[in-house]
Design a protein around this motif. Structure first.
Motif: not given
Length: 601
Positions: A330-331, A337-338, A342-344, A364-366
């Motif tokens: 979905a994302a 989402v690019d 990154t998301f911490d 931090p992760l993509t």
């Protein structure tokens, strides 16, 4: 005494009236007992024919049901076995003392035990010394029994539909007597004598889905004729009654591979899997090659209060992180989402009590890295950018909200569903506040109300391998007459997901991410498998009573270079402190498939 002509006429007329009355009485009895009873019940059941059939069918040797085969024409439902039939007759016909002693020795019992057995015998029976399963005769025993020349013993071929070593039991199902169902659904067959009230019908699995064809055209039975003193009638003692039709019983040809099925079930048992399922699908057509369910059950002694007869591969349960595949799809498709952002992950979000399985956090992760590491925080944050409607749309596109199994018209008035009691998955319960942020975070990681079947999970992988287009898995490819001429054919067709399909680009990306799971994520335990593998792990928390348990999942495909099989495995209701069994189970199944593939080269 001399009678006048007038008196003679009166006597003659009186005799005529008496004769006429007698004839009318017999005619009335004939009407009640024969003619009228041709349709003398509310369901037009032919009482005369059924009573005659009951008298003739002293002991059923074969139900006449069609056989169930794998794709290589290996039978699942067993070959006939040689059995001993014993008929009740008068004591003077049992044989002399020496014959009885020799017979008892052959059967491994004492002579007085045999005498007691014969005295208690009221109707023909298969000889069974200690269980309900008839004794299987060896060739040597058969020769020795024949040499005794005892007329009340007959050696016959008996249907052995559910042998002890049978596999795919939940998928094949079982038969049982169901008089109410016979009266309600099969009144015509009951009236014609094709069925009796004590006939067995398919009650679950393929036995039920394909009962219309499998029931056949009649039983094979053996009768034994005696006089009023229960003495054998010379030349009329035993009579075999069987349908005379070269086209029956039919052959139900499945997509299963019996060798693979047998090996997978043996492997599950070696791992002591108490509850769970395995589904193997052929990538090219989506056909089910193996479908195993635990716990095991005995189709000859079904406990309806237990769930062991139920096919766990078709039951919707909490999927855990394998559902993150839907959120990722979905994302990517919605562009929220690019790929490089990154998301911490610090181990928790600080609200709703939402945490990651890695308490210290991932840093931090993509999104790709979050998928490989199965990071809950990454997917909770991604879900904050998606709507409920979007999540439902992509769950539908990947086939998780509908029955996946083959459906269609096939010689029956109603639509045929090949998989009996297949459940559809769902995301939310009716009373769930679906727009609540905490609810959506739990949903994003495959918890809360999310339910998916193992068949849906494996078919989701098949969908990705077909560039987003879903196939409807088959378990039966054709029904054939005994002559091998095709009666019904079930072609491969696509699954109608209503919402359409995801893009080929997103499908390929998700398949690549599944490879990352094995090379550097939660599935590194698969690196020593015979094939290069890819997939997604999942752990779902569930409550059984007041106890906390987990479902351990792994879904994926192999070999990566040239995908041939999509597989889903789940080990259900495991203690949270127990070691992971889903990854070793997935590896073992894939290794079986790899070995089979190599043996065919």
């Amino acid at each position: 005494m001399n009678l006048s002509a007038r008196e003679k006429r009166r006597v003659f007329l009186s005799l005529l009236l008496i004769i006429a009355a007698i004839l009318m009485m017999y005619a009335k009895l004939f009407w009640i007992q024969v003619a009228a009873s041709e349709s003398y019940t509310s369901r037009d059941v032919n009482l005369v024919k059924n009573s005659v059939i009951q008298r003739q069918r002293a002991l059923v040797l074969d139900s006449g049901r069609g056989e169930i085969y794998d794709r290589n024409m290996e039978s699942f439902t067993g070959a006939p076995q040689r059995a001993l039939v014993v008929f009740p007759i008068d004591q003077n016909s049992w044989g002399n003392i020496a014959q009885i002693a020799q017979l008892a020795k052959l059967l491994g019992i004492q002579p007085n035990t045999w005498v007691s057995y014969m005295k208690s015998l009221k109707e023909p029976q298969f000889w069974s010394p200690s269980s309900s399963v008839p004794f299987r005769l060896t060739k040597q025993m058969e020769q020795q029994l024949t040499a005794l020349s005892l007329p009340y013993l007959k050696i016959v071929d008996r249907e052995n539909r559910y042998p002890g070593n049978m596999t795919a039991k939940q998928l094949i199902g079982y038969t049982a007597q169901n008089p109410e169902r016979i009266e309600a659904e099969y009144a015509i067959d009951l009236a014609s004598g094709k069925l009796q009230l004590n006939s067995k019908l398919g009650e679950s699995g393929l036995e039920k889905s394909f009962d219309y064809w499998l029931r056949g055209i009649g039983e094979t039975s053996i009768s034994y004729f005696t006089d009023g003193g229960k003495r054998p009638l010379s030349g009329l003692d035993a009579r075999l009654i069987a349908p005379d039709n070269p086209y029956y019983p039919v052959k139900l040809v499945t997509t299963l591979d019996k060798s693979i099925q047998d090996q997978i079930e043996a492997f599950m048992d070696s791992m002591h899997i108490k509850e769970g399922a395995v589904v193997v699908q052929d990538v090219e057509q989506g056909d089910v090659i193996a479908m195993a369910s635990r716990p095991d059950f005995n189709p000859l002694q079904v406990d309806l209060s237990s769930s062991s007869w139920s096919n766990h591969a078709l039951k919707a349960i909490a999927p855990g992180s394998i559902f993150k595949t839907v959120v990722a799809a979905a994302a990517l498709e919605e562009g929220v989402v690019d790929e490089h952002e990154t998301f911490d992950c610090e181990g928790a979000l600080g609200k709703y009590g939402f945490t990651c399985w890695r308490k210290e956090g991932h840093g931090p992760l993509t999104l790709e890295e979050g998928y490989a590491e199965s990071c809950n925080i990454v997917f909770a944050k991604v879900m904050q950018r998606l709507t409920v409607e979007q999540l439902e749309k992509y769950a539908s596109k990947l086939g998780l909200l509908i029955d996946n199994g083959w459906e269609g018209k096939a010689g029956t008035p109603e639509k045929l569903k090949q998989f009996d009691q297949e459940e559809a998955g769902h995301l939310f319960d009716a009373r769930t506040p679906i727009h609540d942020e905490g609810v959506l975070m739990q949903t994003a990681i495959g918890q809360r109300d999310v339910r998916v079947t193992p068949l849906q999970a494996s078919n989701m992988v098949v969908t990705l391998l077909h560039n987003g287009k879903s196939l409807s898995p088959r378990i039966v490819q054709s029904i054939r007459y005994s002559t091998d001429r095709v009666m019904e054919d079930f072609p491969v067709h696509q699954l109608d997901t209503e919402e359409g399909s995801i893009s080929a680009k997103t499908s390929r990306k998700l398949l690549s991410w599944m490879r990352d799971v094995v090379t550097e994520g939660t599935g590194t335990g698969l690196q020593k498998a015979a094939w290069h593998l890819a997939g997604k792990s999942g752990t779902a928390q569930v409550e059984i009573g007041k106890q906390e348990k987990i479902n351990q999942w792994f879904v994926g495909y192999g070999p990566v270079e040239n995908p041939k099989y999509a597989v889903s495995v789940v080990v259900e209701n495991v203690d949270p402190s127990a070691s992971t069994k889903s990854i070793p189970l997935f590896k073992g199944v894939m290794d079986i498939l790899a070995a089979d593939d190599n043996s065919r080269k």
